[in-house]
Design a protein around this motif. Structure first.
Motif, PDB file in Angstrom:
ATOM      1  N   TYR A 290      41.620  32.623  38.307  1.00 12.30           N
ATOM      2  CA  TYR A 290      40.203  32.572  38.172  1.00 12.30           C
ATOM      3  C   TYR A 290      39.702  33.390  36.957  1.00 12.30           C
ATOM      4  CZ  TYR A 290      35.297  34.759  38.636  1.00 12.30           C
ATOM      5  OH  TYR A 290      33.971  34.706  38.406  1.00 12.30           O
TER       6      TYR A 290
ATOM      7  N   LYS B   5      37.496  36.256  47.242  1.00  9.59           N
ATOM      8  CA  LYS B   5      37.308  37.628  47.751  1.00  9.59           C
ATOM      9  C   LYS B   5      38.456  37.658  48.699  1.00  9.59           C
ATOM     10  CE  LYS B   5      32.241  37.555  47.979  1.00  9.59           C
ATOM     11  NZ  LYS B   5      32.264  36.830  46.701  1.00  9.59           N
TER      12      LYS B   5
ATOM     13  N   LEU C 123      43.144  35.256  41.940  1.00  7.32           N
ATOM     14  CA  LEU C 123      42.418  36.241  40.953  1.00  7.32           C
ATOM     15  C   LEU C 123      42.874  35.829  39.685  1.00  7.32           C
ATOM     16  CD1 LEU C 123      41.903  39.668  42.717  1.00  7.32           C
ATOM     17  CD2 LEU C 123      40.517  38.132  41.960  1.00  7.32           C
TER      18      LEU C 123
ATOM     19  N   LEU D 176      44.010  43.182  41.092  1.00  8.24           N
ATOM     20  CA  LEU D 176      43.018  43.796  42.152  1.00  8.24           C
ATOM     21  C   LEU D 176      42.267  44.719  41.586  1.00  8.24           C
ATOM     22  CD1 LEU D 176      42.654  43.006  45.198  1.00  8.24           C
ATOM     23  CD2 LEU D 176      43.934  45.107  45.740  1.00  8.24           C
TER      24      LEU D 176
ATOM     25  N   HIS E 100      46.132  36.283  47.359  1.00  8.40           N
ATOM     26  CA  HIS E 100      44.777  36.466  46.628  1.00  8.40           C
ATOM     27  C   HIS E 100      45.035  36.793  45.130  1.00  8.40           C
ATOM     28  CE1 HIS E 100      41.395  39.601  45.707  1.00  8.40           C
ATOM     29  NE2 HIS E 100      40.625  38.599  46.066  1.00  8.40           N
ATOM     30  N   ARG E 101      46.157  37.877  44.961  1.00  9.65           N
ATOM     31  CA  ARG E 101      46.217  37.877  43.551  1.00  9.65           C
ATOM     32  C   ARG E 101      46.389  36.881  42.732  1.00  9.65           C
ATOM     33  NH1 ARG E 101      50.862  38.808  40.457  1.00  9.65           N
ATOM     34  NH2 ARG E 101      50.852  40.269  39.262  1.00  9.65           N
TER      35      ARG E 101
ATOM     36  N   ARG F  95      34.225  43.843  47.681  1.00 11.46           N
ATOM     37  CA  ARG F  95      34.725  44.487  46.402  1.00 11.46           C
ATOM     38  C   ARG F  95      35.589  45.543  46.570  1.00 11.46           C
ATOM     39  NH1 ARG F  95      30.753  44.354  41.497  1.00 11.46           N
ATOM     40  NH2 ARG F  95      32.451  45.697  40.659  1.00 11.46           N
TER      41      ARG F  95
ATOM     42  N   VAL G  28      32.922  39.547  38.234  1.00  7.52           N
ATOM     43  CA  VAL G  28      33.640  40.030  39.362  1.00  7.52           C
ATOM     44  C   VAL G  28      33.023  39.696  40.806  1.00  7.52           C
ATOM     45  CG1 VAL G  28      34.116  42.205  40.657  1.00  7.52           C
ATOM     46  CG2 VAL G  28      34.626  41.890  38.215  1.00  7.52           C
TER      47      VAL G  28
ATOM     48  N   ALA H 201      34.202  36.382  41.836  1.00 10.59           N
ATOM     49  CA  ALA H 201      35.598  36.289  42.024  1.00 10.59           C
ATOM     50  C   ALA H 201      36.009  35.736  43.308  1.00 10.59           C
ATOM     51  CB  ALA H 201      36.254  37.379  41.441  1.00 10.59           C
TER      52      ALA H 201
ATOM     53  N   LEU I 284      38.505  44.299  40.118  1.00  6.87           N
ATOM     54  CA  LEU I 284      37.351  44.230  41.070  1.00  6.87           C
ATOM     55  C   LEU I 284      36.846  45.566  41.172  1.00  6.87           C
ATOM     56  CD1 LEU I 284      39.036  41.998  43.770  1.00  6.87           C
ATOM     57  CD2 LEU I 284      37.497  41.228  41.820  1.00  6.87           C
TER      58      LEU I 284
END
Length: 449
Positions: A188, A228, A185, A209, A181-182, A260, A223, A226, A212
């Motif tokens: 993005y 999830k 992110l 993280l 996920h990092r 979030r 945000v 972004a 968020l």
């Protein structure tokens, strides 16, 4: 020449006094919280308010607001140690559990209460010295303990009569899932760097993280769109999260999944939750927590799954003042007034006998202005919240009887009676017991609340 008046010293900004007028509400909250925790089998632990600075830097994460901006850290001038006033309680509890091998014989349910310290801009519900209750369940790995923590909070809100507190939950998965996920992110946010504020740009590669969790209104739309974290959860993490939800649903605890919700410390994994309210303005979170399975290992201990929460006492007190009809305790049950030195001596003797029997008694004492008139003493008696005033004057000394005056109309059909000095304690116990709807845990102790 007149002596120069000494300069007045005031308290440290953001570190507040708890005044006697606030004490009854603190006591109600503390007793209720401890009762609920005991009902779930939690035992108290106390840790120092000063810990090694490295404990928090390593545990909370160096790229967090707490470590970067808010900790009260200093070097001990006597031995050179780097120390910090604790900004939160979990790290100290885990340190103590490792140091004293607390979970060698099985999991432990622990709770704590005490002051925490963060250098923030003081405002309603946010202070530089604040107080927290916390609960930590050490050695439990399943979703059942996560849900138990939340159920315990719900029971507390119910027992306190608090309304308008809602539950938000999320899962932030495990390390591998957060890493995927990092990466998403970073990719993005790299496409929208012109929309990031300076804080977000600084954290883009070190701790994306945290972006968020921004409170910047200009970044909310960015945000919200972004990636999830819940979309990156594996089968095991998803099953754990579903298990928490199933227990909450079975116990009729409403909740909202907030994708979030990430919490402010790096040690969390899987389940995270917050109890929030709209009654306190910007400081809407009254309780928060989650799972932190890697923290023991981070501190050099054996891998130990764990889950916990902390709640802000000051914020809960604000809510109690707003939305609860909790009764406030009187200063005492009986207030003794007197009109001579001999009468004062008898009042002190009688008050000691009352206290022996569990009656809370205040004897009127002299001030720089003297003993005060009978009228002024009775005003003090009424202001104390006492149910009864016991009056000892010259007539009472001569007759051996004491005058008992009911200060609250509902306490007695007879407003004022004469009672023998030898039977005054039994009489008051009978009156106080009859006028109180509360059951006392200790049969030898009478309390009127």
């Amino acid at each position: 020449m007149s002596e120069k008046k000494a300069e007045k010293i005031v308290g440290v900004k953001g570190m507040n006094d708890m005044l006697p007028s606030d004490a009854p509400l603190w006591e109600i909250l503390e007793n209720t919280v401890q009762s609920v925790l005991k009902g779930y089998g939690f035992q108290q632990i106390r840790t120092p308010i000063v810990e090694p600075t490295g404990l928090f830097a390593r545990g909370l994460g160096e790229v967090t607001d707490i470590v970067e901006k808010e900790m009260y850290s200093f070097q001990d001038s006597l031995n050179g140690d780097l120390l910090t006033l604790r900004p939160e309680g979990t790290a100290g509890v885990v340190r103590a559990a490792i140091e004293h091998n607390l979970v060698y014989d099985g999991p432990k349910r622990l709770w704590y209460v005490g002051p925490m310290f963060r250098h923030e801009k003081p405002q309603r519900g946010r202070y530089r010295q604040f107080h927290q209750f916390g609960a930590e369940a050490l050695g439990f790995s399943g979703p059942d303990i996560d849900a138990e923590m939340i159920l315990m909070c719900q029971r507390l809100w119910d027992d306190l009569g608090l309304q308008n507190i809602r539950l938000e939950i999320n899962s932030i998965g495990d390390a591998e899932e957060r890493n995927r996920h990092r990466a998403a992110l970073i990719e993005y946010f790299e496409k929208h760097t012109e929309l990031l504020d300076e804080d977000a740009k600084r954290r883009l590669y070190s701790n994306p993280l945290r972006i968020l969790d921004t409170k910047n209104p200009a970044m909310q739309e960015l945000v919200n769109a972004a990636p999830k974290l819940i979309e990156y959860l594996g089968e095991e993490s998803m099953a754990h999260f579903n298990g928490v939800q199933a227990i909450l649903n079975a116990n009729n605890v409403p909740f909202k999944i907030n994708p979030r919700l990430v919490r402010g410390m790096d040690y969390y994994n899987r389940t995270v939750f917050e109890w929030v309210t709209d009654e306190l303005g910007a400081q809407g979170t009254v309780c928060a927590g989650g799972r932190y399975d890697s923290l023991f290992s981070t501190f050099g201990g054996k891998f130990t799954p764990a889950c916990g929460f902390a709640m802000g006492i000051e914020r809960l007190l604000e809510l109690l003042k707003i939305s609860s009809d909790m009764p406030v305790s009187a200063e005492c049950d009986v207030y003794l007034v007197h009109q001579s030195d001999a009468a004062q001596l008898q009042a002190i003797i009688a008050a000691e006998r009352m206290r022996d029997a569990g009656i809370n008694a205040i004897v009127h004492c002299s001030t720089v202005n003297g003993r005060g008139s009978f009228k002024s003493q009775m005003k003090k008696a009424d202001a104390s919240g006492a149910a009864y005033a016991v009056i000892i004057g010259e007539d009472e000394l001569a007759s051996g009887n004491l005058t008992v005056k009911a200060l609250r109309a509902e306490n007695s059909e007879t407003n004022q009676v004469l009672i023998g000095a030898e039977t005054i304690v039994d009489y008051l116990i009978g009156q106080l017991t009859d006028s109180s709807d509360d059951c006392c845990d200790d049969p030898d102790h009478v309390h009127l609340h």
